[in-house]
Design a protein around this motif. Sequence first.
Motif, PDB file in Angstrom:
ATOM      1  N   GLU B 163      50.458  -8.761  -8.196  1.00  0.00           N
ATOM      2  CA  GLU B 163      50.333  -8.244  -6.829  1.00  0.00           C
ATOM      3  C   GLU B 163      49.916  -6.776  -6.809  1.00  0.00           C
ATOM      4  O   GLU B 163      50.616  -5.928  -6.265  1.00  0.00           O
ATOM      5  N   ARG B 166      49.612  -4.777  -3.365  1.00  0.00           N
ATOM      6  CA  ARG B 166      50.731  -4.785  -2.448  1.00  0.00           C
ATOM      7  C   ARG B 166      51.027  -3.355  -2.006  1.00  0.00           C
ATOM      8  O   ARG B 166      50.968  -2.422  -2.788  1.00  0.00           O
ATOM      9  N   THR B 195      49.520 -13.300  -6.610  1.00  0.00           N
ATOM     10  CA  THR B 195      49.633 -12.803  -5.241  1.00  0.00           C
ATOM     11  C   THR B 195      50.378 -13.820  -4.390  1.00  0.00           C
ATOM     12  O   THR B 195      50.545 -14.975  -4.790  1.00  0.00           O
ATOM     13  N   GLU B 200      43.582 -13.412   0.056  1.00  0.00           N
ATOM     14  CA  GLU B 200      43.207 -12.648  -1.128  1.00  0.00           C
ATOM     15  C   GLU B 200      42.951 -13.605  -2.287  1.00  0.00           C
ATOM     16  O   GLU B 200      41.958 -13.486  -3.012  1.00  0.00           O
TER      17      GLU B 200
END
Lengths: 273, 280
Positions: B163, B166, B195, B200
């Motif tokens: 991630e 983030r 993720t 995404e």
Amino acid sequence: MGLHMKRWTVNPETWGAVVSILGFVLLWYILTAVLKLPRFDKLPNPVAVFSAWLSPHPQFGLSIFTRGYYLDILYSVGRVLAAFVLATVLGVGLGLLMGWSRVFFDYSFPLVETLRPIPPIAWIPLAVLVLPTAELGVIFITFIAAFFATVLNTLLGVRSIDEVYFRAASCLGSRPRDVFWNVVVPGALPAIFTGLQVAMGIAWISLVAGEMIAGQRGLGYLIYEDYSNLQFVNIVIGMATLGLLGYGSSALVRMLGRRLMAWEGRRRGGAMA
Amino acid sequence: MSTVRRNFGEFQVTGLTHAYGGVPVLEDCSLEVPRGKLTVLVGPSGCGKTTLINILAGYEAPAGGRVLLDGQPVGGPGPDRLVVFQETALFPWMTVEQNVAFGCRVRGMPAGEMRERVQAVLVKVGLSDFQAKYPSQLSGGMQRRAELARAMVNDPKVLMLDEPFRGLDAMTRSIMQEFYVGLFEEVGRTNLFITHDLEEAVFLADRLLIMTYRPGRIKEVIEVDLPRPRTFQVMATQRYNDIRQHALELLFEEASKAFEAGSKAAFDLVDGLARAAGRQ
């Protein structure tokens, strides 16, 4: 207009320092020289102190024009410096090891925690008994509490380093000693410097206790001597000198810290003594 | 489509099992991360994605199962499988340049070669003018680029990203996604990207792995055959939406399970997914 403003603008920190110190002297003056409150009238007032301090021919034999004054300052500064350097080298070293190795921590922490609360003054008799000279005794007394403050803050500094930095370092191919020098030491540096500032303050406190009881020369000795001779003006000069030296030495530690930690944002708080 | 160059690696993971304090996190989890592909792992929060990366990176040893990198069992952490972490892991006490050079330096690369490689990577991520800055002086997007540079300069066989975007604001995040996909397409390195953001995931992936909620295993593998090089225009195509919709349904099932299990994070995810579905 802008130029004039610039000229007369005092940085707020300097302004604060001037106001607080002058305010204190003024209060001292009012209590001792104007109001002459009961018992306060026995205290030397600031006019008497400053005129003696700055006099070429001081009534009580101590001023910025006497050789003895500088000798005492030199002795005290030398002792604090020796003790502080020792406390830094040994304290940071021990603290890093304790934070770095779990096993070392398990064996050393209980001992450190037992010895740490013993006040420096309590060490005086044994220090005088064991160490070959009184001089070394005073340095040891000055060192001991500063040392523990340094150890503890360094240890906390290592413990406060985020795990993610260790992970990043290890996956990038670090050997343990790379981790030590590139993660442990710089990561603990902010807390180490917080500890060193605390240690510097403690060193001055312990120094005076040591000099009063075991010392020859030095500002603590000066204060104690003048206590026996009931020369209170000199005592206040000694106290004020200690205050200024303490302030200056802490400022030096702070400055050094800021230079070494350019990456740190401004100001952080919190310390363990 | 990128060509496979150099010695990029591939993971074969079979029957991975792991638990924390008796709670199974991974159970019989098998997957492949093929050479030169961008594999995206998506699943609800708490499904064991990070645990999986920790095992692949070598930070944790699995309770059971096998992880092979090009046929060899993996050991502890090493520069052949680099991780770009969720939170920024740049050393705050080093400049951007020192951070990027770190891996090469500790492995004893000659100074000249190191300088060349570091400068080349800094140019690639557009941070040449910022190399003397400390991480705290950079924006969030620049920090992520510095972190990508710090990993890429070591030329790992596999790059794993947990991630990585983030916490960035929506605009920076979109820009970083496009930037990252461009880097991937240029080099063609094996990438494993984690993720919980489905859009995404579909935008980036060659292969999409949908993970089940506790215990985690791979529920389905979706081959994402969207054309490369990818730009954000792809998100307006029917094909993109079909894939996303299919993945959404699978994920929704898992998120609902998590929701029934009472996880707050899962509740947020269900909520988010429901809104994403509504927007369709």
